[in-house]
Design a protein around this motif. Sequence first.
Motif, PDB file in Angstrom:
ATOM      1  N   ARG A   1      -3.556  35.200 -11.833  1.00 53.44           N
ATOM      2  CA  ARG A   1      -3.566  36.129 -10.714  1.00 53.44           C
ATOM      3  C   ARG A   1      -4.559  37.250 -10.989  1.00 53.44           C
ATOM      4  O   ARG A   1      -4.736  37.679 -12.119  1.00 53.44           O
ATOM      5  CB  ARG A   1      -2.178  36.734 -10.491  1.00 53.44           C
ATOM      6  CG  ARG A   1      -1.118  35.727 -10.050  1.00 53.44           C
ATOM      7  CD  ARG A   1      -1.349  35.280  -8.617  1.00 53.44           C
ATOM      8  NE  ARG A   1      -0.279  34.419  -8.157  1.00 53.44           N
ATOM      9  CZ  ARG A   1      -0.303  33.100  -8.218  1.00 53.44           C
ATOM     10  NH1 ARG A   1      -1.354  32.498  -8.723  1.00 53.44           N
ATOM     11  NH2 ARG A   1       0.700  32.377  -7.772  1.00 53.44           N
ATOM     12  N   LEU A   2      -5.180  37.725  -9.940  1.00 53.51           N
ATOM     13  CA  LEU A   2      -6.054  38.884 -10.007  1.00 53.51           C
ATOM     14  C   LEU A   2      -5.495  39.956  -9.092  1.00 53.51           C
ATOM     15  O   LEU A   2      -5.036  39.662  -7.988  1.00 53.51           O
ATOM     16  CB  LEU A   2      -7.469  38.545  -9.534  1.00 53.51           C
ATOM     17  CG  LEU A   2      -8.308  37.567 -10.342  1.00 53.51           C
ATOM     18  CD1 LEU A   2      -9.600  37.282  -9.605  1.00 53.51           C
ATOM     19  CD2 LEU A   2      -8.595  38.113 -11.717  1.00 53.51           C
ATOM     20  N   VAL A   3      -5.518  41.200  -9.548  1.00 47.85           N
ATOM     21  CA  VAL A   3      -5.291  42.313  -8.634  1.00 47.85           C
ATOM     22  C   VAL A   3      -6.640  42.618  -8.020  1.00 47.85           C
ATOM     23  O   VAL A   3      -7.574  43.003  -8.708  1.00 47.85           O
ATOM     24  CB  VAL A   3      -4.750  43.544  -9.375  1.00 47.85           C
ATOM     25  CG1 VAL A   3      -4.684  44.737  -8.429  1.00 47.85           C
ATOM     26  CG2 VAL A   3      -3.372  43.243  -9.933  1.00 47.85           C
ATOM     27  N   ARG A   4      -6.782  42.398  -6.756  1.00 51.00           N
ATOM     28  CA  ARG A   4      -8.099  42.511  -6.148  1.00 51.00           C
ATOM     29  C   ARG A   4      -8.064  43.363  -4.881  1.00 51.00           C
ATOM     30  O   ARG A   4      -7.036  43.469  -4.211  1.00 51.00           O
ATOM     31  CB  ARG A   4      -8.682  41.145  -5.808  1.00 51.00           C
ATOM     32  CG  ARG A   4      -7.932  40.366  -4.723  1.00 51.00           C
ATOM     33  CD  ARG A   4      -7.021  39.349  -5.323  1.00 51.00           C
ATOM     34  NE  ARG A   4      -6.496  38.434  -4.321  1.00 51.00           N
ATOM     35  CZ  ARG A   4      -5.306  37.859  -4.431  1.00 51.00           C
ATOM     36  NH1 ARG A   4      -4.542  38.138  -5.448  1.00 51.00           N
ATOM     37  NH2 ARG A   4      -4.890  37.013  -3.510  1.00 51.00           N
ATOM     38  N   ARG A   5      -9.205  43.953  -4.600  1.00 48.43           N
ATOM     39  CA  ARG A   5      -9.426  44.713  -3.373  1.00 48.43           C
ATOM     40  C   ARG A   5     -10.810  44.348  -2.863  1.00 48.43           C
ATOM     41  O   ARG A   5     -11.755  44.234  -3.647  1.00 48.43           O
ATOM     42  CB  ARG A   5      -9.357  46.225  -3.624  1.00 48.43           C
ATOM     43  CG  ARG A   5      -8.014  46.745  -4.118  1.00 48.43           C
ATOM     44  CD  ARG A   5      -6.935  46.633  -3.053  1.00 48.43           C
ATOM     45  NE  ARG A   5      -5.699  47.257  -3.484  1.00 48.43           N
ATOM     46  CZ  ARG A   5      -4.715  46.632  -4.124  1.00 48.43           C
ATOM     47  NH1 ARG A   5      -4.866  45.348  -4.440  1.00 48.43           N
ATOM     48  NH2 ARG A   5      -3.615  47.256  -4.451  1.00 48.43           N
TER      49      ARG A   5
END
Length: 263
Positions: free
Chosen positions: A189-193
């Motif tokens: 998982r990536l925390v992305r914006r």
Amino acid sequence: DGRLATWDPPYLERIDGAWLLGHRSEKELQALFDEMDRLPGVRRVHQEQGRIWRRGLGPAREPFGFVDGIAVQRFFSGRPPLDTALDQVFCQDELHGGTFLVLRKLEQNVRLFRECQAQLERTRGPDEARRLVEGLVGRRESGTPLTQHRGPNGFDFADDPAGRRCPFHAHIRRSNPRAVRNDGGPALRLVRRGVVFGADDALNDTAGAAGGVGLLFLAYMHSLDTFRTMQGNWLAYAHFQMSVITTPQVLFIYVIQLYLVIF
């Protein structure tokens, strides 16, 4: 492979860090930049300006017109985070408490995208053209996933093993296959914006901009291997390349200690 030739010149210079500044007010945002510029020993190498882009009062969209930001994780909203545990964001070794940040700039040729879609409509018909275009993303333009789901991001591909509804080449399937690792651990998982860059007249051009618009993609992770796996093993296979539409610029920034990020 010549890919560096497509990068904006500032990204070929030495960059020691990144500042992420955000504010609802343009005036207040400029004041933050002015304050940063007054810091001793700080020289601004390059500035990227991104924002949430909408059609009127509708949902946020990316330049091709698809609803965007549906799978954004939230950690401080009073609700449980979406998909990502904190131990997949923060380092657990000698950099405990820090994280890695990846900044990726993706330019989108909206005009070419629309021309290809129009050609498909002429040769295959509007319904088939829409199905093929939605298959590139894995969602309808409204953001609804093509596969079974429980909410906009609560879906997997167990009900579509042959890729009949959501093709294997779809972006959401390639970048997030909802699978477990070989060792039985949780899925990557990536925390992305992601925010849109580009001038208003280019983004709102009815013919579609031929360049100068796209996405600024930010991702946080506990190990760069996470990004290397997604980018190198899942997204960058020759079968999936769409360089005619997007040109990536990737900047790896090692952040020893992340205290506060406002974006």
